[in-house]
Write a protein that holds these residues in place. Structure first.
Motif, PDB file in Angstrom:
ATOM      1  N   ARG A  54       8.991  12.130  -8.574  1.00  0.00           N
ATOM      2  CA  ARG A  54       7.434  11.187  -8.531  1.00  0.00           C
ATOM      3  C   ARG A  54       7.176  10.974  -6.483  1.00  0.00           C
ATOM      4  O   ARG A  54       7.824  11.134  -6.061  1.00  0.00           O
ATOM      5  CB  ARG A  54       7.823  10.107  -8.925  1.00  0.00           C
ATOM      6  N   HIS A  55       5.835  11.272  -6.724  1.00  0.00           N
ATOM      7  CA  HIS A  55       5.050  11.674  -5.586  1.00  0.00           C
ATOM      8  C   HIS A  55       4.638  10.587  -5.204  1.00  0.00           C
ATOM      9  O   HIS A  55       3.413  10.337  -5.468  1.00  0.00           O
ATOM     10  CB  HIS A  55       4.533  13.617  -5.161  1.00  0.00           C
ATOM     11  N   LEU A  56       4.647   9.767  -4.322  1.00  0.00           N
ATOM     12  CA  LEU A  56       3.822   8.706  -4.211  1.00  0.00           C
ATOM     13  C   LEU A  56       3.406   8.084  -2.533  1.00  0.00           C
ATOM     14  O   LEU A  56       3.508   8.452  -1.221  1.00  0.00           O
ATOM     15  CB  LEU A  56       4.183   7.571  -4.191  1.00  0.00           C
ATOM     16  N   TYR A  57       1.907   8.713  -2.269  1.00  0.00           N
ATOM     17  CA  TYR A  57       1.013   8.444  -0.727  1.00  0.00           C
ATOM     18  C   TYR A  57       0.783   6.525  -0.903  1.00  0.00           C
ATOM     19  O   TYR A  57      -0.250   6.245  -1.671  1.00  0.00           O
ATOM     20  CB  TYR A  57      -0.100   9.606  -0.880  1.00  0.00           C
ATOM     21  N   VAL A  58       1.286   5.968   0.323  1.00  0.00           N
ATOM     22  CA  VAL A  58       0.106   4.819   0.527  1.00  0.00           C
ATOM     23  C   VAL A  58      -0.560   5.271   2.243  1.00  0.00           C
ATOM     24  O   VAL A  58       0.736   5.609   2.850  1.00  0.00           O
ATOM     25  CB  VAL A  58       1.602   3.706  -0.171  1.00  0.00           C
ATOM     26  N   TYR A  59      -1.900   4.961   2.193  1.00  0.00           N
ATOM     27  CA  TYR A  59      -2.062   5.230   3.627  1.00  0.00           C
ATOM     28  C   TYR A  59      -3.437   4.181   3.678  1.00  0.00           C
ATOM     29  O   TYR A  59      -4.116   3.793   2.624  1.00  0.00           O
ATOM     30  CB  TYR A  59      -2.672   6.578   3.395  1.00  0.00           C
ATOM     31  N   ALA A  60      -3.564   3.933   4.984  1.00  0.00           N
ATOM     32  CA  ALA A  60      -4.089   3.128   5.498  1.00  0.00           C
ATOM     33  C   ALA A  60      -4.719   3.698   7.404  1.00  0.00           C
ATOM     34  O   ALA A  60      -4.477   4.307   7.402  1.00  0.00           O
ATOM     35  CB  ALA A  60      -3.891   1.680   5.406  1.00  0.00           C
ATOM     36  N   ILE A  61      -5.798   2.822   7.569  1.00  0.00           N
ATOM     37  CA  ILE A  61      -5.912   3.167   8.800  1.00  0.00           C
ATOM     38  C   ILE A  61      -5.903   2.043   9.872  1.00  0.00           C
ATOM     39  O   ILE A  61      -6.115   0.477   9.474  1.00  0.00           O
ATOM     40  CB  ILE A  61      -7.087   3.765   9.183  1.00  0.00           C
ATOM     41  N   HIS A  62      -4.920   1.927  10.888  1.00  0.00           N
ATOM     42  CA  HIS A  62      -3.972   0.599  11.320  1.00  0.00           C
ATOM     43  C   HIS A  62      -4.475   0.031  12.546  1.00  0.00           C
ATOM     44  O   HIS A  62      -4.362   1.766  13.528  1.00  0.00           O
ATOM     45  CB  HIS A  62      -2.786   0.279  10.917  1.00  0.00           C
ATOM     46  N   GLU A  63      -6.162  -0.275  12.919  1.00  0.00           N
ATOM     47  CA  GLU A  63      -6.346   0.076  14.795  1.00  0.00           C
ATOM     48  C   GLU A  63      -6.975   1.503  14.943  1.00  0.00           C
ATOM     49  O   GLU A  63      -6.029   2.233  16.388  1.00  0.00           O
ATOM     50  CB  GLU A  63      -4.950  -0.554  15.563  1.00  0.00           C
ATOM     51  N   SER A  64      -6.982   1.733  14.238  1.00  0.00           N
ATOM     52  CA  SER A  64      -7.759   3.059  14.104  1.00  0.00           C
ATOM     53  C   SER A  64      -7.133   4.518  14.246  1.00  0.00           C
ATOM     54  O   SER A  64      -7.111   5.342  14.587  1.00  0.00           O
ATOM     55  CB  SER A  64      -8.326   3.233  15.521  1.00  0.00           C
ATOM     56  N   ARG A  65      -5.280   4.318  13.799  1.00  0.00           N
ATOM     57  CA  ARG A  65      -4.819   5.030  13.969  1.00  0.00           C
ATOM     58  C   ARG A  65      -4.462   5.704  11.885  1.00  0.00           C
ATOM     59  O   ARG A  65      -4.042   4.477  11.472  1.00  0.00           O
ATOM     60  CB  ARG A  65      -3.135   4.348  14.495  1.00  0.00           C
ATOM     61  N   PRO A  66      -4.137   6.851  12.126  1.00  0.00           N
ATOM     62  CA  PRO A  66      -3.989   6.963  10.489  1.00  0.00           C
ATOM     63  C   PRO A  66      -2.596   6.797  10.026  1.00  0.00           C
ATOM     64  O   PRO A  66      -1.317   6.914  11.097  1.00  0.00           O
ATOM     65  CB  PRO A  66      -4.396   8.250  10.496  1.00  0.00           C
ATOM     66  N   ILE A  67      -1.177   6.005   9.086  1.00  0.00           N
ATOM     67  CA  ILE A  67      -0.443   5.033   8.923  1.00  0.00           C
ATOM     68  C   ILE A  67      -0.346   5.713   7.263  1.00  0.00           C
ATOM     69  O   ILE A  67      -1.477   5.431   6.168  1.00  0.00           O
ATOM     70  CB  ILE A  67       0.146   4.005   9.017  1.00  0.00           C
ATOM     71  N   VAL A  68       0.825   6.883   7.158  1.00  0.00           N
ATOM     72  CA  VAL A  68       0.978   7.122   5.370  1.00  0.00           C
ATOM     73  C   VAL A  68       2.506   6.889   5.428  1.00  0.00           C
ATOM     74  O   VAL A  68       3.294   7.378   6.020  1.00  0.00           O
ATOM     75  CB  VAL A  68       0.884   8.324   5.867  1.00  0.00           C
ATOM     76  N   LEU A  69       2.502   6.402   4.398  1.00  0.00           N
ATOM     77  CA  LEU A  69       4.034   6.777   3.728  1.00  0.00           C
ATOM     78  C   LEU A  69       3.693   7.464   2.523  1.00  0.00           C
ATOM     79  O   LEU A  69       2.936   7.583   1.529  1.00  0.00           O
ATOM     80  CB  LEU A  69       3.828   5.289   3.160  1.00  0.00           C
ATOM     81  N   TYR A  70       4.778   8.148   2.570  1.00  0.00           N
ATOM     82  CA  TYR A  70       4.740   9.356   1.543  1.00  0.00           C
ATOM     83  C   TYR A  70       6.522   9.110   0.947  1.00  0.00           C
ATOM     84  O   TYR A  70       7.795   8.788   1.747  1.00  0.00           O
ATOM     85  CB  TYR A  70       5.550  10.604   2.042  1.00  0.00           C
ATOM     86  N   TRP A  71       6.480   8.926  -0.369  1.00  0.00           N
ATOM     87  CA  TRP A  71       7.800   9.156  -0.913  1.00  0.00           C
ATOM     88  C   TRP A  71       7.940   9.391  -1.456  1.00  0.00           C
ATOM     89  O   TRP A  71       7.002   9.771  -3.186  1.00  0.00           O
ATOM     90  CB  TRP A  71       7.791   7.081  -1.582  1.00  0.00           C
ATOM     91  N   SER A  72       9.200  10.278  -2.017  1.00  0.00           N
ATOM     92  CA  SER A  72       9.467  11.144  -3.316  1.00  0.00           C
ATOM     93  C   SER A  72      10.984  11.253  -3.873  1.00  0.00           C
ATOM     94  O   SER A  72      11.939  10.644  -3.003  1.00  0.00           O
ATOM     95  CB  SER A  72       8.663  12.467  -2.761  1.00  0.00           C
ATOM     96  N   VAL A  73      10.945  10.227  -5.271  1.00  0.00           N
ATOM     97  CA  VAL A  73      12.153   9.505  -5.980  1.00  0.00           C
ATOM     98  C   VAL A  73      12.095  10.916  -6.644  1.00  0.00           C
ATOM     99  O   VAL A  73      10.983  11.366  -7.771  1.00  0.00           O
ATOM    100  CB  VAL A  73      12.064   8.706  -6.401  1.00  0.00           C
ATOM    101  N   PRO A  74      13.215  11.650  -7.654  1.00  0.00           N
ATOM    102  CA  PRO A  74      13.713  12.138  -8.788  1.00  0.00           C
ATOM    103  C   PRO A  74      12.620  11.157 -10.229  1.00  0.00           C
ATOM    104  O   PRO A  74      13.037  10.214 -10.075  1.00  0.00           O
ATOM    105  CB  PRO A  74      14.974  12.248  -9.364  1.00  0.00           C
ATOM    106  N   GLU A  75      12.497  12.272 -11.070  1.00  0.00           N
ATOM    107  CA  GLU A  75      11.026  10.223 -11.873  1.00  0.00           C
ATOM    108  C   GLU A  75      12.473   9.344 -12.449  1.00  0.00           C
ATOM    109  O   GLU A  75      11.835   8.836 -12.867  1.00  0.00           O
ATOM    110  CB  GLU A  75      10.632  11.191 -13.174  1.00  0.00           C
ATOM    111  N   ALA A  76      13.275  10.313 -12.719  1.00  0.00           N
ATOM    112  CA  ALA A  76      14.223   9.902 -13.317  1.00  0.00           C
ATOM    113  C   ALA A  76      14.958   8.589 -12.921  1.00  0.00           C
ATOM    114  O   ALA A  76      15.305   7.250 -13.484  1.00  0.00           O
ATOM    115  CB  ALA A  76      15.372  10.660 -14.352  1.00  0.00           C
ATOM    116  N   SER A  77      15.092   8.023 -11.666  1.00  0.00           N
ATOM    117  CA  SER A  77      15.314   7.362 -11.127  1.00  0.00           C
ATOM    118  C   SER A  77      13.962   6.195 -10.798  1.00  0.00           C
ATOM    119  O   SER A  77      14.374   5.372  -9.522  1.00  0.00           O
ATOM    120  CB  SER A  77      16.601   7.701 -10.001  1.00  0.00           C
ATOM    121  N   PHE A  78      13.018   6.204 -11.000  1.00  0.00           N
ATOM    122  CA  PHE A  78      11.953   6.274 -10.126  1.00  0.00           C
ATOM    123  C   PHE A  78      12.134   4.768 -10.615  1.00  0.00           C
ATOM    124  O   PHE A  78      11.867   4.047 -12.188  1.00  0.00           O
ATOM    125  CB  PHE A  78      10.988   6.489 -10.563  1.00  0.00           C
ATOM    126  N   THR A  79      11.732   3.204 -10.065  1.00  0.00           N
ATOM    127  CA  THR A  79      11.448   1.837 -10.664  1.00  0.00           C
ATOM    128  C   THR A  79      10.652   1.081  -9.749  1.00  0.00           C
ATOM    129  O   THR A  79       9.892   1.510  -8.768  1.00  0.00           O
ATOM    130  CB  THR A  79      13.077   1.064 -10.435  1.00  0.00           C
TER     131      THR A  79
END
Lengths: 197, 445
Positions: free
Chosen positions: B227-252
């Protein structure tokens, strides 16, 4: 489509493909040509989806910039047309969000030339169609525009948007059902109004 | 008369007719603006060798080539395994079922200096220190990954790393003046969408989210058993990107919520702004030699122009789109009325003593196009009576260049501000920015 039409269309596709490949290699001149080639089409589709010329211009402009930036990542140049529609769809989504954040969406009916407007469409039809269309999710609007404005079959819509044919069908079905329901509701209200008057 | 609505007549035909009714649009202006913007946009790197660099398929049948490749990899892996001791030829018993102690509890890591804290599953750890704006974390078995990319301000370079599996790629989110956060977020969305699926064959699950109290977006997809997940926003004009990748079987969902909800921005205590009350998209410049102060768009860097003799001060900012001159030039002449004035054709020394003479000396561009009229308007600049010279191009922005000149006299010295309308238009600055720049102009005395 006649043989000559088909030949013309194939030639146009060849030109487009060659421009795409050159633009992928950073050729700005080729991209400029490509942008003018697809500009009217992108703008018109965006306007049909967003129902607003200003928003559509912004969306088309952003889409063209995104297409330039992301083009090297497109693996199959022959899929460019559909790929560009999907980039445009993303740009339209952004414009809808910008609009929602800046001010509540208002209903601006587009000017219709009385002479060229379809006489089968009443004013009430237009209002209700406009209102119902704006309630649709962006993906549903896109399917309707490709199907009913560009005149593509659902198979072609699915191919361009690279979605399963079943998804294209269900989006089209759902969208039309919602819009038809809005028109019917309006007709009932109108008829009831006429009876009570 | 809504009672005339023809429902349920042929709805498809109705829809055809309605969609057909919109205006015919010509995109020349839109394409022109987009191409001007594209001039400063770098293309992304291809994720694979492009077709023109790829070899033609070899004559070896694919199936045979595949078997050969698998065999080579297997032999290599066994070799490495034996040498490195990674593969046990006599397998040991596998660990038993998960116990309570294995349950992954979140832990918070605080990065004060970097401006955020993040919650990661217990047992995970930071795997590298960052020098590219990416913080990397790993853990779990089979392993999961988390990267936090905190980019450069969009008003500066906008560079942010977008990671996917093991690799991170630098992307640029273009500056927008005036700064438009929603549009930047939209651009980030496209970049991530393409990173997840370059052909855009699928629309990864897109949803609104909240990250550290900010409106954010998330895109997720399941591919290759992960499972690939991106959460992203703009903070004080700076882009921030969280990328989380886990085996689907262990995703909670619990871990996901802990990650997204637990992320916090740590903002430094507010410092007093050097320009209190002024929009941060602009910076104030003060020119002692020229005797004025004004605001200039932040994105327009000052160029190192040399002052010619016969002029007290020349300051130039920004680079006009598609052209060699500056986007904004402020020229203040000497007390004897001498002033160097520059146009697309070069610079000339003039000596002027009245506004009319100054007006005569100013040459607006382009002058040789059909239907273009030179317009003069009275105005004020820094409290002094001034004039504007601009071109009426019939609503169409010719260019580049397309100069907009405002000029006056102050204490006997000629003062000219030259703005490039072409750049204002193409950088989406428009009238608002022009007003902001001109209204802010003040003489120091």
């Amino acid at each position: 489509m006649s043989g000559a039409d088909r030949e013309g269309r194939n030639e146009a596709l060849d030109v487009e493909r060659s421009l795409v490949v050159r633009a992928q290699q950073g050729d700005r001149e080729a991209f400029s040509e490509l942008a003018f080639l697809m500009g009217d089409r992108l703008l018109t589709i965006a306007q049909r989806i967003l129902r607003d010329v200003d928003l559509a211009e912004d969306a088309a402009q952003q889409a063209i910039v995104s297409i330039w930036r992301e083009l090297p990542k497109l693996r199959e140049p022959e899929r460019f047309e559909g790929w560009s529609y999907r980039i445009l769809q993303n740009a339209c989504r952004t414009e809808i969000r910008r609009e929602r954040r800046s001010m509540p969406m208002e209903l601006h009916r587009l000017p219709v030339d009385a002479a060229s407007g379809d006489p089968a469409l009443s004013l009430a039809d237009r209002d209700e169609l406009e209102r119902a269309f704006r309630q649709l999710p962006l993906e549903h609007r896109t399917v309707l525009v490709l199907q009913h404005y560009l005149g593509l079959t659902l198979e072609q819509v699915a191919e361009r948007l690279e979605i399963p044919i079943g998804t294209a069908r269900s989006r089209s079905h759902y969208a039309k059902r919602s819009m038809r329901a809005a028109l019917e509701a309006d007709a009932r209200t109108g008829n009831a109004g006429a009876r009570s008057a | 008369m809504s009672g005339t609505t023809n429902v349920p007549r042929d709805f498809d035909r109705l829809l055809d007719a309605w969609l057909d009714e919109g205006p015919n649009l010509y995109a020349d202006r839109v394409v022109g603006s987009a191409l001007a913007q594209v001039e400063s946009v770098k293309q992304a790197q291809p994720l694979w060798p492009p077709r023109w660099m790829r070899r033609e398929p070899s004559a070896v049948p694919r199936a045979f080539a595949l078997v050969l490749a698998v065999t080579v990899l297997l032999v290599a892996a066994i070799g490495v395994g034996i040498v490195g001791g990674f593969i046990r030829l006599n397998p040991q018993p596998q660990p038993g079922p998960t116990t309570d102690q294995d349950v992954r509890l979140p832990q918070e890591l605080v990065f004060d200096a970097d401006g955020f804290s993040v919650v990661i599953p217990n047992g995970w750890q930071q795997v590298s220190t960052t020098d590219d704006g990416v913080w990397r974390f790993e853990g779990g078995d089979p392993p999961g990954q988390l990267t936090v990319s905190f980019g450069d301000s969009i008003i500066a370079s906008g560079v942010v790393a977008i990671c996917h599996l093991g690799s991170c790629e630098q992307e640029e989110i273009e500056s927008q003046v005036p700064y438009d956060e929603t549009r930047s977020l939209g651009q980030l969305q496209v970049v991530i969408n393409v990173r997840l699926d370059p052909e855009l064959n699928t629309q990864p699950g897109l949803a609104d989210a909240t990250l550290g109290g900010l409106a954010a977006e998330q895109q997720a997809e399941v591919a290759g058993g992960r499972r690939h997940l991106y959460v992203y926003a703009i903070h004080e004009s700076r882009p921030i990107v969280l990328y989380w990748s886990v085996p689907e079987a262990s995703f909670t969902e619990t871990e996901l919520l802990a990650l997204v909800d637990g992320f916090t921005f740590i903002d430094p205590p507010p410092a007093s702004s050097p320009i209190p009350g002024i929009d941060e998209e602009y910076v104030e410049i003060t020119d002692a030699a020229g005797g004025y102060r004004m605001l200039v768009p932040y994105a327009w860097e000052e160029s190192g122009a040399q002052e010619p003799e016969g002029t007290a001060s020349v300051r130039s900012f920004g680079s006009a789109v598609d052209y060699g001159h500056a986007a904004l030039t402020i020229t203040v002449g000497e007390l004897d009325g001498s002033i160097w004035l520059c146009g697309a054709g070069g610079c000339d020394l003039h000596v002027v003593n009245t506004l009319a003479e100054l007006e005569e000396a100013i040459v607006s561009e382009p002058t040789d196009l059909p239907g273009v009229q030179v317009i003069h308007v009275d105005t004020t600049l820094g409290g002094e009576p001034a004039r504007i010279e601009r071109l009426d191009t019939g609503g169409f922005i010719w260019g580049p260049p397309a100069f907009y000149n405002i000029y006056t006299f102050h204490d006997g010295r000629p003062v000219v501000i030259q703005l490039d309308n072409w750049t204002l238009t193409n950088e989406l600055l428009g009238v608002g920015a022009r007003n902001m720049i001109l209204r802010s102009f003040t003489f120091l005395d």
